[in-house]
Scaffold this active site. Structure first.
Site, short mmCIF file in Angstrom:
data_model
loop_
_atom_site.label_atom_id
_atom_site.label_comp_id
_atom_site.label_asym_id
_atom_site.label_seq_id
_atom_site.Cartn_x
_atom_site.Cartn_y
_atom_site.Cartn_z
N HIS A 99 -4.13 -0.58 6.43
CA HIS A 99 -3.53 0.19 7.54
C HIS A 99 -4.36 0.12 8.83
O HIS A 99 -4.84 1.13 9.32
CB HIS A 99 -3.27 1.65 7.15
CG HIS A 99 -4.33 2.31 6.32
ND1 HIS A 99 -5.65 2.34 6.68
CD2 HIS A 99 -4.26 2.99 5.14
CE1 HIS A 99 -6.33 2.97 5.76
NE2 HIS A 99 -5.53 3.38 4.82
N HIS A 153 1.49 5.41 -1.71
CA HIS A 153 1.06 6.56 -2.51
C HIS A 153 2.29 7.16 -3.18
O HIS A 153 3.23 7.58 -2.50
CB HIS A 153 0.40 7.63 -1.63
CG HIS A 153 -0.79 7.10 -0.90
ND1 HIS A 153 -2.07 7.17 -1.41
CD2 HIS A 153 -0.90 6.46 0.29
CE1 HIS A 153 -2.92 6.60 -0.55
NE2 HIS A 153 -2.23 6.16 0.49
N LEU A 154 2.26 7.18 -4.50
CA LEU A 154 3.41 7.75 -5.25
C LEU A 154 3.07 9.10 -5.86
O LEU A 154 3.97 9.82 -6.28
CB LEU A 154 3.85 6.78 -6.36
CG LEU A 154 4.23 5.36 -5.92
CD1 LEU A 154 4.60 4.51 -7.14
CD2 LEU A 154 5.38 5.37 -4.93
N ARG A 155 1.78 9.42 -5.91
CA ARG A 155 1.31 10.66 -6.56
C ARG A 155 1.87 10.73 -7.99
O ARG A 155 2.00 9.73 -8.66
CB ARG A 155 1.73 11.91 -5.77
CG ARG A 155 1.68 11.80 -4.26
CD ARG A 155 0.29 11.87 -3.73
NE ARG A 155 0.30 12.06 -2.30
CZ ARG A 155 -0.60 11.54 -1.47
NH1 ARG A 155 -1.58 10.77 -1.91
NH2 ARG A 155 -0.54 11.77 -0.18
N ASN A 210 -5.64 7.37 -5.37
CA ASN A 210 -6.36 8.59 -4.95
C ASN A 210 -5.64 9.87 -5.38
O ASN A 210 -5.35 10.74 -4.56
CB ASN A 210 -6.60 8.58 -3.43
CG ASN A 210 -5.31 8.59 -2.63
OD1 ASN A 210 -4.29 8.10 -3.07
ND2 ASN A 210 -5.36 9.15 -1.44
N ALA A 233 -3.54 14.72 5.82
CA ALA A 233 -3.24 13.45 6.49
C ALA A 233 -2.27 12.64 5.64
O ALA A 233 -2.47 12.50 4.45
CB ALA A 233 -4.52 12.67 6.70
N ASP A 273 1.67 2.57 3.52
CA ASP A 273 0.82 3.75 3.45
C ASP A 273 1.67 5.02 3.44
O ASP A 273 1.26 6.07 3.95
CB ASP A 273 -0.21 3.79 4.58
CG ASP A 273 -1.30 4.84 4.33
OD1 ASP A 273 -1.47 5.24 3.16
OD2 ASP A 273 -1.96 5.26 5.29
N HIS A 277 3.19 14.52 1.30
CA HIS A 277 2.54 15.81 1.04
C HIS A 277 3.65 16.85 1.11
O HIS A 277 4.56 16.72 1.94
CB HIS A 277 1.49 16.11 2.12
CG HIS A 277 0.30 15.20 2.06
ND1 HIS A 277 -0.78 15.42 1.23
CD2 HIS A 277 0.02 14.06 2.73
CE1 HIS A 277 -1.67 14.46 1.39
NE2 HIS A 277 -1.21 13.60 2.29
N HIS A 294 0.87 -1.20 0.00
CA HIS A 294 0.00 0.00 0.00
C HIS A 294 0.90 1.24 0.00
O HIS A 294 1.48 1.59 1.02
CB HIS A 294 -0.88 -0.01 1.26
CG HIS A 294 -1.79 1.18 1.40
ND1 HIS A 294 -3.11 1.06 1.77
CD2 HIS A 294 -1.59 2.50 1.23
CE1 HIS A 294 -3.66 2.25 1.83
NE2 HIS A 294 -2.76 3.17 1.52
N HIS A 340 -10.34 1.10 2.91
CA HIS A 340 -9.92 2.02 3.98
C HIS A 340 -11.02 1.87 5.02
O HIS A 340 -12.12 2.38 4.85
CB HIS A 340 -9.80 3.45 3.45
CG HIS A 340 -9.41 4.43 4.52
ND1 HIS A 340 -8.32 5.26 4.39
CD2 HIS A 340 -9.96 4.73 5.72
CE1 HIS A 340 -8.21 6.02 5.49
NE2 HIS A 340 -9.20 5.71 6.30
N LYS A 363 -10.05 0.12 -4.86
CA LYS A 363 -9.92 0.70 -3.52
C LYS A 363 -11.16 1.54 -3.19
O LYS A 363 -11.57 2.39 -3.97
CB LYS A 363 -8.67 1.59 -3.48
CG LYS A 363 -8.45 2.37 -2.20
CD LYS A 363 -7.96 1.48 -1.06
CE LYS A 363 -7.92 2.22 0.26
NZ LYS A 363 -6.69 2.93 0.50
C1 NCD Z 1 -3.32 9.00 2.45
C2 NCD Z 1 -2.92 10.03 1.39
O1 NCD Z 1 -2.32 11.06 1.73
O2 NCD Z 1 -3.20 9.79 0.21
N1 NCD Z 1 -3.26 9.61 3.74
C3 NCD Z 1 -3.19 9.00 4.95
O3 NCD Z 1 -3.27 9.70 5.95
N2 NCD Z 1 -3.04 7.70 5.07
C4 NCD Z 1 -4.67 8.43 2.13
C5 NCD Z 1 -5.03 7.20 2.92
O4 NCD Z 1 -4.50 6.12 2.70
O5 NCD Z 1 -5.89 7.33 3.82
ZN ZN Z 2 -3.07 5.13 1.99
#
Ligand code: NCD
Ligand code: ZN
Length: 345
Positions: free
Chosen positions: A179, A17-19, A40, A268, A252, A256, A15, A142, A105
């Protein structure tokens, strides 16, 4: 005596996030053989075309330096995602022979980054879940209950009823509760049959709610679901080191930009990708379980997803490392602090 180095045959992040951040994508490719990439983004990854384009973007961003690296793709589920669209998502990339997407997801409405358009009514998705079950697509949840009735800290445990209901309604649907942060979730996963598993992050093995806002507000420790109590953390650690294949690593890691974290109403997400494996080595050594790390951060996730990918070994050594203050404008978890393990480059 535990060894002061360990080689994992491969590392798998179930899991991440690479954006659209090239340097972030490269940091995951550097240590991991494969990763389940979250959808996302804005705009979200929701169709076979989106997934194909994003997968190509990741491969070009990560480049040749850290091969082999396999991004395993997901799509975001919307209230109006039609079961018919799954057929194309379930097809195979022409060149690599990989599945276009391995999982869908579900984000609960309003509860995390880019989830304003998430799900409120899980039962309305049952026709979609049925089709996913038939096609062998994994459902990633989630697991927090949306709506005004529930307080933040209770949202995960309140969601477990929905999890049970979905799992019992679709016995052949593989479900990952993502998570997890509570003892209640650990117990639920253990009670549910083989088709239900959970990912555990590195930061939830380390933090409690007090590390987020107990004295001062620490935005770089703030993620969803938020870290809970000590007893919850203990249950997560026990699950992670237990050798039970239902629990596997999903970082996870959620980058940011610094100004979106160090502000009022910060986003978050905790950014751990470059230090995730050393963090895990610390926790596993502390609990005398370093010999279980390869399965937690590799084998179990790969087994559950039933995916094939080329592997690259990664060696962790017990040597001090200071965590950088920033990676390309993103502040990592525990910035400036020292770890006693690092990845041998
Ligand atoms: C994640 C994100 O920034 O995309 N943020 C997080 O707090 N975990 C999204 C997610 O997995 O809830
Ligand atoms: Zn996540």
């Amino acid at each position: 005596m535990q060894p002061n180095s360990v080689t994992l045959p491969f590392a798998f992040d179930a899991h991440v996030h690479l954006r659209r951040l090239r340097s972030v994508a490269r940091l995951t490719a550097q240590h991991f053989s494969a990763a389940i990439v979250m959808p996302n983004l804005t705009p979200a990854i929701r169709s076979a075309e989106d997934v194909t384009e994003y997968s190509k973007w990741i491969m070009s961003a990560t480049g040749k330096d850290y091969l082999p690296f396999t991004p395993l793709m997901t799509f975001k589920i919307y209230p109006d995602t039609a079961p018919e669209t799954l057929k194309t998502l379930n097809e195979f990339f022409e060149l690599s022979g990989r599945q276009i997407a391995v999982a869908g997801k579900v984000y609960p409405k309003g509860l995390t980054t880019n989830a304003e358009d998430g799900i409120e009514d899980y039962f309305a998705l049952f026709p979609l879940f049925k089709k996913m079950e038939k096609l062998g697509l994994v459902l990633c949840l989630h697991g927090e209950k949306p709506g005004n009735a529930i307080e933040g800290l209770d949202r995960e445990s309140a969601f477990l009823r929905t999890l049970f209901y979905i799992a019992r309604s679709f016995p052949d649907l593989r479900i990952v509760m993502e998570h997890i942060t509570t003892e209640a979730a650990v117990e639920a996963i253990l009670q549910l049959p083989e088709n239900v598993a959970a990912t555990i992050t590195a930061h939830h093995l380390i933090l409690t709610h007090d590390d987020v806002g107990g004295d001062r507000m620490r935005p770089h420790n703030f993620c969803k679901p938020v870290a809970k109590r000590k007893s919850d953390r203990t249950a997560l650690i026990e699950a992670a080191i237990s050798g039970c294949p239902k629990f596997f690593f999903g970082s996870d890691s959620a980058p940011h930009p610094k100004d979106k974290k160090e502000c009022s109403e910060c986003c978050a997400g905790v950014f751990t990708a470059p230090i995730a494996l050393p963090l895990l080595a610390e926790v596993f050594t502390k609990h005398n379980a370093i010999n279980r790390l390869a399965n937690f951060a590799g084998g179990f996730g790969q087994m559950f997803y039933d995916v094939a990918f080329a592997e690259k070994p990664v060696t962790l050594i017990q040597e001090p490392m200071t965590i950088p203050q920033e990676y390309d404008g993103v502040v990592p978890f525990l910035a400036g602090q020292q770890l006693s393990w690092k990845v041998q480059e």
